[in-house]
Scaffold this motif. Structure first.
Motif, PDB file in Angstrom:
ATOM      1  N   GLY A  76       0.798  -1.218   0.000  1.00 41.28           N
ATOM      2  CA  GLY A  76       0.000   0.000   0.000  1.00 41.28           C
ATOM      3  C   GLY A  76       0.832   1.269   0.000  1.00 41.28           C
ATOM      4  N   VAL A  77       0.285   2.283   0.655  1.00 39.55           N
ATOM      5  CA  VAL A  77       0.900   3.610   0.669  1.00 39.55           C
ATOM      6  C   VAL A  77       2.251   3.600   1.373  1.00 39.55           C
ATOM      7  N   LEU A  78       2.349   2.873   2.487  1.00 45.52           N
ATOM      8  CA  LEU A  78       3.628   2.816   3.211  1.00 45.52           C
ATOM      9  C   LEU A  78       4.716   2.184   2.354  1.00 45.52           C
ATOM     10  N   GLY A  79       4.378   1.141   1.610  1.00 44.54           N
ATOM     11  CA  GLY A  79       5.347   0.508   0.720  1.00 44.54           C
ATOM     12  C   GLY A  79       5.780   1.429  -0.404  1.00 44.54           C
ATOM     13  N   ALA A  80       4.834   2.178  -0.946  1.00 50.55           N
ATOM     14  CA  ALA A  80       5.158   3.119  -2.024  1.00 50.55           C
ATOM     15  C   ALA A  80       6.092   4.216  -1.524  1.00 50.55           C
ATOM     16  N   PHE A  81       5.789   4.761  -0.345  1.00 53.81           N
ATOM     17  CA  PHE A  81       6.665   5.795   0.212  1.00 53.81           C
ATOM     18  C   PHE A  81       8.043   5.235   0.554  1.00 53.81           C
ATOM     19  N   GLY A  82       8.080   4.024   1.074  1.00 52.58           N
ATOM     20  CA  GLY A  82       9.366   3.394   1.379  1.00 52.58           C
ATOM     21  C   GLY A  82      10.216   3.207   0.141  1.00 52.58           C
ATOM     22  N   ALA A  83       9.593   2.736  -0.944  1.00 53.65           N
ATOM     23  CA  ALA A  83      10.323   2.552  -2.204  1.00 53.65           C
ATOM     24  C   ALA A  83      10.803   3.890  -2.751  1.00 53.65           C
ATOM     25  N   LEU A  84       9.975   4.903  -2.651  1.00 55.87           N
ATOM     26  CA  LEU A  84      10.342   6.237  -3.128  1.00 55.87           C
ATOM     27  C   LEU A  84      11.520   6.803  -2.342  1.00 55.87           C
ATOM     28  N   PHE A  85      11.469   6.687  -1.018  1.00 55.47           N
ATOM     29  CA  PHE A  85      12.567   7.202  -0.193  1.00 55.47           C
ATOM     30  C   PHE A  85      13.849   6.408  -0.386  1.00 55.47           C
ATOM     31  N   ALA A  86      13.726   5.103  -0.588  1.00 58.65           N
ATOM     32  CA  ALA A  86      14.921   4.289  -0.848  1.00 58.65           C
ATOM     33  C   ALA A  86      15.569   4.690  -2.168  1.00 58.65           C
ATOM     34  N   ALA A  87      14.755   4.921  -3.191  1.00 62.71           N
ATOM     35  CA  ALA A  87      15.296   5.352  -4.483  1.00 62.71           C
ATOM     36  C   ALA A  87      15.953   6.722  -4.369  1.00 62.71           C
ATOM     37  N   ALA A  88      15.322   7.630  -3.629  1.00 64.20           N
ATOM     38  CA  ALA A  88      15.902   8.959  -3.443  1.00 64.20           C
ATOM     39  C   ALA A  88      17.227   8.874  -2.686  1.00 64.20           C
ATOM     40  N   ASP A  89      17.296   8.008  -1.689  1.00 72.33           N
ATOM     41  CA  ASP A  89      18.529   7.837  -0.921  1.00 72.33           C
ATOM     42  C   ASP A  89      19.650   7.298  -1.813  1.00 72.33           C
ATOM     43  N   LEU A  90      19.333   6.299  -2.644  1.00 71.06           N
ATOM     44  CA  LEU A  90      20.345   5.752  -3.555  1.00 71.06           C
ATOM     45  C   LEU A  90      20.831   6.812  -4.542  1.00 71.06           C
ATOM     46  N   ALA A  91      19.905   7.595  -5.072  1.00 65.41           N
ATOM     47  CA  ALA A  91      20.288   8.648  -6.019  1.00 65.41           C
ATOM     48  C   ALA A  91      21.153   9.706  -5.325  1.00 65.41           C
ATOM     49  N   PHE A  92      20.811  10.066  -4.104  1.00 63.86           N
ATOM     50  CA  PHE A  92      21.560  11.075  -3.366  1.00 63.86           C
ATOM     51  C   PHE A  92      22.986  10.610  -3.075  1.00 63.86           C
ATOM     52  N   ARG A  93      23.144   9.329  -2.717  1.00 59.45           N
ATOM     53  CA  ARG A  93      24.464   8.783  -2.400  1.00 59.45           C
ATOM     54  C   ARG A  93      25.268   8.424  -3.650  1.00 59.45           C
ATOM     55  N   GLY A  94      24.649   8.485  -4.814  1.00 55.92           N
ATOM     56  CA  GLY A  94      25.353   8.134  -6.044  1.00 55.92           C
ATOM     57  C   GLY A  94      25.523   6.639  -6.211  1.00 55.92           C
ATOM     58  N   ALA A  95      24.661   5.858  -5.595  1.00 57.61           N
ATOM     59  CA  ALA A  95      24.794   4.403  -5.648  1.00 57.61           C
ATOM     60  C   ALA A  95      23.721   3.763  -6.524  1.00 57.61           C
ATOM     61  N   TRP A  96      23.004   4.563  -7.290  1.00 49.39           N
ATOM     62  CA  TRP A  96      21.913   4.035  -8.115  1.00 49.39           C
ATOM     63  C   TRP A  96      22.428   3.005  -9.127  1.00 49.39           C
ATOM     64  N   PHE A  97      23.623   3.203  -9.648  1.00 48.26           N
ATOM     65  CA  PHE A  97      24.173   2.294 -10.649  1.00 48.26           C
ATOM     66  C   PHE A  97      24.443   0.906 -10.087  1.00 48.26           C
ATOM     67  N   ARG A  98      24.430   0.746  -8.782  1.00 46.86           N
ATOM     68  CA  ARG A  98      24.647  -0.565  -8.158  1.00 46.86           C
ATOM     69  C   ARG A  98      23.367  -1.385  -8.054  1.00 46.86           C
TER      70      ARG A  98
END
Length: 73
Positions: free
Chosen positions: A6-28
């Motif tokens: 649900g909504v909590l899972g969607a927000f969790g996925a969104l924040f995890a993606a934002a964290d990876l992008a911020f740290r520059g680890a998205w390519f991993r």
């Protein structure tokens, strides 16, 4: 796939993606080469050369390749 639905899972996925992008680890973030396992994984190898999400996937792909070589021989 988020651990929550649900909504909590969607927000969790969104924040995890934002964290990876911020740290520059998205390519991993990768999808394994085993076609029967749709799981994605975070590649923690030193040279970013990981192909499989876990050792079970590695074993399955190796067995398929071995059986394919036996058939063609």
């Amino acid at each position: 796939m988020p651990s929550q639905a649900g909504v909590l899972g969607a927000f969790g996925a969104l924040f995890a993606a934002a964290d990876l992008a911020f740290r520059g680890a998205w390519f991993r973030m990768k999808i394994g080469k085993n076609l029967s396992c749709p799981a994605g994984f975070f590649d923690e190898t030193r040279n970013c050369a990981g192909f499989y999400s876990h050792t079970g996937c590695t074993s399955q792909v190796s067995q398929r390749a071995y059986r394919s070589r036996l058939k063609s021989a």
